[in-house]
Motif scaffolding. Structure first.
Motif, short mmCIF file in Angstrom:
data_model
loop_
_atom_site.label_atom_id
_atom_site.label_comp_id
_atom_site.label_asym_id
_atom_site.label_seq_id
_atom_site.Cartn_x
_atom_site.Cartn_y
_atom_site.Cartn_z
N PHE A 1 74.64 133.77 -21.18
CA PHE A 1 73.71 133.83 -20.05
C PHE A 1 73.22 135.15 -19.56
N ASP A 2 74.21 136.06 -19.36
CA ASP A 2 73.92 137.40 -19.11
C ASP A 2 72.93 138.05 -20.21
N LEU A 3 72.81 137.78 -21.39
CA LEU A 3 72.04 138.25 -22.40
C LEU A 3 70.51 137.77 -21.99
N ASP B 1 82.89 129.37 -15.59
CA ASP B 1 82.02 128.55 -15.53
C ASP B 1 81.82 127.84 -14.11
N THR B 2 82.16 128.66 -13.10
CA THR B 2 81.86 128.17 -11.85
C THR B 2 80.41 128.08 -11.18
N GLY B 3 79.76 129.35 -11.78
CA GLY B 3 78.53 129.69 -11.53
C GLY B 3 78.41 129.81 -9.89
N GLN B 4 79.42 130.56 -9.30
CA GLN B 4 79.48 130.93 -7.94
C GLN B 4 79.08 132.51 -7.67
N VAL B 5 79.32 133.28 -8.70
CA VAL B 5 79.54 134.79 -8.30
C VAL B 5 78.09 135.18 -7.97
N GLY B 6 76.98 134.86 -8.64
CA GLY B 6 75.92 135.33 -8.32
C GLY B 6 75.43 135.15 -7.04
N ALA B 7 75.50 133.92 -6.33
CA ALA B 7 75.13 133.56 -4.83
C ALA B 7 76.08 134.14 -4.36
N ALA C 1 86.68 137.24 -4.47
CA ALA C 1 87.31 138.73 -4.88
C ALA C 1 86.30 139.41 -5.73
N THR C 2 85.74 138.46 -6.72
CA THR C 2 85.07 139.26 -7.67
C THR C 2 83.79 139.82 -7.12
N SER C 3 83.12 138.61 -6.41
CA SER C 3 81.71 139.12 -5.84
C SER C 3 81.88 139.88 -4.78
N ALA D 1 73.52 148.06 -15.98
CA ALA D 1 74.49 146.98 -16.10
C ALA D 1 75.61 147.30 -15.59
N LEU D 2 76.19 146.19 -14.87
CA LEU D 2 77.50 146.32 -13.99
C LEU D 2 78.45 145.28 -14.47
N SER D 3 79.57 145.50 -14.84
CA SER D 3 80.70 144.76 -15.21
C SER D 3 82.07 144.88 -14.31
N LEU E 1 70.07 140.90 -11.23
CA LEU E 1 69.71 139.85 -12.26
C LEU E 1 71.32 139.37 -12.71
N CYS E 2 71.43 138.08 -12.80
CA CYS E 2 72.69 137.42 -13.49
C CYS E 2 72.41 135.90 -14.06
N GLY E 3 73.63 135.86 -14.80
CA GLY E 3 73.52 134.40 -15.49
C GLY E 3 73.54 133.53 -14.61
N GLU E 4 73.23 132.32 -14.97
CA GLU E 4 73.41 131.24 -13.90
C GLU E 4 75.07 130.78 -14.00
N LYS E 5 75.93 130.90 -15.10
CA LYS E 5 77.10 130.73 -15.09
C LYS E 5 77.78 131.49 -16.28
N THR E 6 79.25 131.31 -16.56
CA THR E 6 79.92 132.13 -17.34
C THR E 6 80.34 131.12 -18.36
N ALA F 1 91.09 138.18 -9.95
CA ALA F 1 90.42 138.04 -8.87
C ALA F 1 89.81 136.41 -8.94
N ASP F 2 89.78 135.65 -7.97
CA ASP F 2 88.87 134.65 -7.94
C ASP F 2 87.44 135.03 -7.71
N THR F 3 86.55 133.84 -7.56
CA THR F 3 85.27 134.16 -7.56
C THR F 3 84.64 135.18 -6.26
C1 LIG Z 1 93.86 136.44 -14.65
C2 LIG Z 1 92.87 135.52 -13.92
C3 LIG Z 1 93.23 134.79 -12.69
C4 LIG Z 1 92.41 134.05 -12.07
N1 LIG Z 1 92.78 133.55 -11.08
C5 LIG Z 1 91.89 132.82 -10.46
C6 LIG Z 1 92.15 132.19 -9.19
O1 LIG Z 1 93.45 131.83 -8.91
N2 LIG Z 1 91.08 131.44 -8.49
C7 LIG Z 1 90.12 131.19 -9.03
O2 LIG Z 1 88.95 130.69 -8.47
N3 LIG Z 1 89.55 131.90 -10.22
C8 LIG Z 1 90.33 132.62 -10.88
N4 LIG Z 1 89.99 133.44 -11.94
C9 LIG Z 1 88.78 133.00 -12.71
C10 LIG Z 1 87.77 134.18 -11.93
O3 LIG Z 1 87.65 133.82 -10.68
C11 LIG Z 1 86.55 134.33 -12.70
O4 LIG Z 1 86.82 134.83 -14.13
C12 LIG Z 1 85.55 135.24 -11.90
O5 LIG Z 1 85.50 135.15 -10.88
C13 LIG Z 1 84.17 135.02 -12.64
O6 LIG Z 1 83.83 133.62 -12.22
P1 LIG Z 1 83.03 132.63 -13.30
O7 LIG Z 1 83.57 133.30 -14.68
O8 LIG Z 1 83.09 131.54 -12.91
O9 LIG Z 1 81.40 133.33 -13.13
P2 LIG Z 1 80.39 132.47 -12.77
O10 LIG Z 1 80.17 132.47 -11.28
O11 LIG Z 1 80.05 131.38 -13.67
O12 LIG Z 1 79.36 133.68 -13.19
C14 LIG Z 1 77.79 133.81 -12.91
C15 LIG Z 1 77.38 135.13 -12.96
O13 LIG Z 1 77.71 136.25 -12.37
C16 LIG Z 1 78.06 137.40 -13.09
N5 LIG Z 1 79.49 137.53 -13.17
C17 LIG Z 1 80.41 136.90 -13.12
N6 LIG Z 1 81.83 137.51 -13.37
C18 LIG Z 1 81.46 138.83 -13.51
C19 LIG Z 1 82.21 139.85 -13.33
N7 LIG Z 1 83.55 139.95 -13.72
N8 LIG Z 1 81.56 141.10 -13.79
C20 LIG Z 1 80.08 141.07 -13.91
N9 LIG Z 1 79.45 139.99 -13.64
C21 LIG Z 1 79.92 138.90 -13.41
C22 LIG Z 1 77.53 137.08 -14.37
O14 LIG Z 1 76.24 137.49 -14.37
C23 LIG Z 1 77.68 135.45 -14.60
O15 LIG Z 1 76.43 135.29 -15.66
C24 LIG Z 1 90.90 134.05 -12.54
C25 LIG Z 1 90.67 134.73 -13.96
C26 LIG Z 1 91.58 135.60 -14.44
C27 LIG Z 1 91.41 136.44 -15.74
#
Ligand SMILES: Cc1cc2nc3c(=O)[nH]c(=O)nc-3n(C[C@H](O)[C@H](O)[C@H](O)COP(=O)(O)OP(=O)(O)OC[C@H]3O[C@@H](n4cnc5c(N)ncnc54)[C@H](O)[C@@H]3O)c2cc1C
Length: 265
Positions: free
Chosen positions: A39-41, A126-132, A98-100, A60-62, A117-122, A94-96
């Motif tokens: 989806f990020d493509l 596969d939570t689809g939460q990070v963008g919002a 802490a990631t965001s 591009a940020l990751s 810009l981001c994908g709708e989910k991974t 990180a959970d979603t």
């Molecule tokens: C070791 C480990 C432990 C984990 N533990 C937990 C936990 O305890 N609780 C929990 O809820 N989750 C946990 N996770 C999952 C983690 O929360 C997700 O990998 C991360 O937050 C991204 O969520 P997602 O893949 O559902 O992204 P989505 O929300 O589905 O992604 C939507 C969009 O956001 C962007 N995006 C997402 N992730 C990134 C990134 N890293 N960098 C840049 N852009 C990004 C992309 O554009 C993507 O298309 C864990 C993951 C790992 C590897």
């Protein structure tokens, strides 16, 4: 005017090949090659098309492990002008939220921007939460499930968002976060020249210390995550069961019995 576009890229394992470790409840990332989340493509391609139309600079940020550099180089081959990897042991697990939070911190460090810009989910989390969540952390509006970019100018963007069986045509001024679906475009393949250029380009690596003073480093990674996955269970596949009846009457009788038992007739 040149639009500053940030594209969020997550490196994911090839989901067709990856194995799941049932014991630990984690994906065995060593079991499959890594690639840019599909989806990020689409998000990258959208950025490239916006750049072609009105002019732009794409970052591009990751956030991910050191290996994610390869996906960011791929992003540069596909049109990104700059790439930043947030890589630190402190960011791991990180959970979603802490990631965001961490991604938003990096975006604050980048400074001015127009579109994220981001994908709708991974395909792995596969939570689809990070963008919002990134948009919320930055206090900017977001438009989700964007299947079409109708128009873009240096002042605003008009998109079609698909939600709840309806299509919404939405106009947004900058800064805005837009999350795209697979329908938004067909990502182009990088040429050999693009790949060679990207191979020679540098990916910036920012560690936790680089975000000091911008975010609270107690709120990143596993220890900063408010949620924790305790157990992951893979549901057993249930297959259809067939029964063979030797006569039509016997078959009909059995079908009728089942329907009556289930109170369907
Ligand atoms: C070791 C480990 C432990 C984990 N533990 C937990 C936990 O305890 N609780 C929990 O809820 N989750 C946990 N996770 C999952 C983690 O929360 C997700 O990998 C991360 O937050 C991204 O969520 P997602 O893949 O559902 O992204 P989505 O929300 O589905 O992604 C939507 C969009 O956001 C962007 N995006 C997402 N992730 C990134 C990134 N890293 N960098 C840049 N852009 C990004 C992309 O554009 C993507 O298309 C864990 C993951 C790992 C590897």
């Amino acid at each position: 005017m040149t639009l500053k576009i940030i594209v969020l890229i997550k490196q994911v394992p090839d989901i067709e090949k990856v194995r799941f470790d049932v014991e630990t409840g984690r994906i065995d990332r060593s079991s499959a090659p890594a690639e840019i989340n599909p989806f990020d493509l689409n998000a990258l391609e959208a950025a490239a098309q916006i750049k072609e139309k009105v002019g732009g600079y794409i970052i591009a940020l990751s956030m991910g492990p050191p290996q994610a550099v390869s996906s960011l180089k791929d992003a540069m081959a596909r049109g990104a002008d700059e790439a930043i990897l947030l890589e630190d042991k402190k960011f791991a697990g990180a959970d979603t939220w802490a990631t965001s939070y961490t991604l938003a911190g990096a975006i604050k460090k980048i400074g001015e921007y127009d579109i994220i810009l981001c994908g709708e989910k991974t395909v792995d989390g596969d939570t689809g939460q990070v963008g919002a969540e990134v948009a919320e952390q930055l206090s900017i509006p977001h438009v989700y499930y964007v299947s079409k970019i109708v128009d873009v100018s240096d002042k605003n963007i008009v998109v079609v968002s698909e939600m709840n069986d309806a299509s919404y045509t939405i106009e947004a001024t900058y800064p805005v976060l837009v999350s795209v679906t697979k329908d938004v475009n067909k990502p182009r393949l990088p040429t050999l020249k693009d790949k060679l250029r990207a191979m020679k380009s540098d990916v910036k690596v920012w560690h936790a210390a680089d975000l000091e003073g911008i975010i609270d480093l107690n709120c990143v990674g596993y220890f900063g995550s408010p949620t924790n996955v305790h157990k992951v269970v893979i549901p057993q596949e249930r297959f259809r069961e067939g029964k063979i009846f030797r006569s039509v009457n016997e078959g009909l009788e059995n079908i009728l019995n089942v329907l009556v038992k289930k109170r369907l007739i």
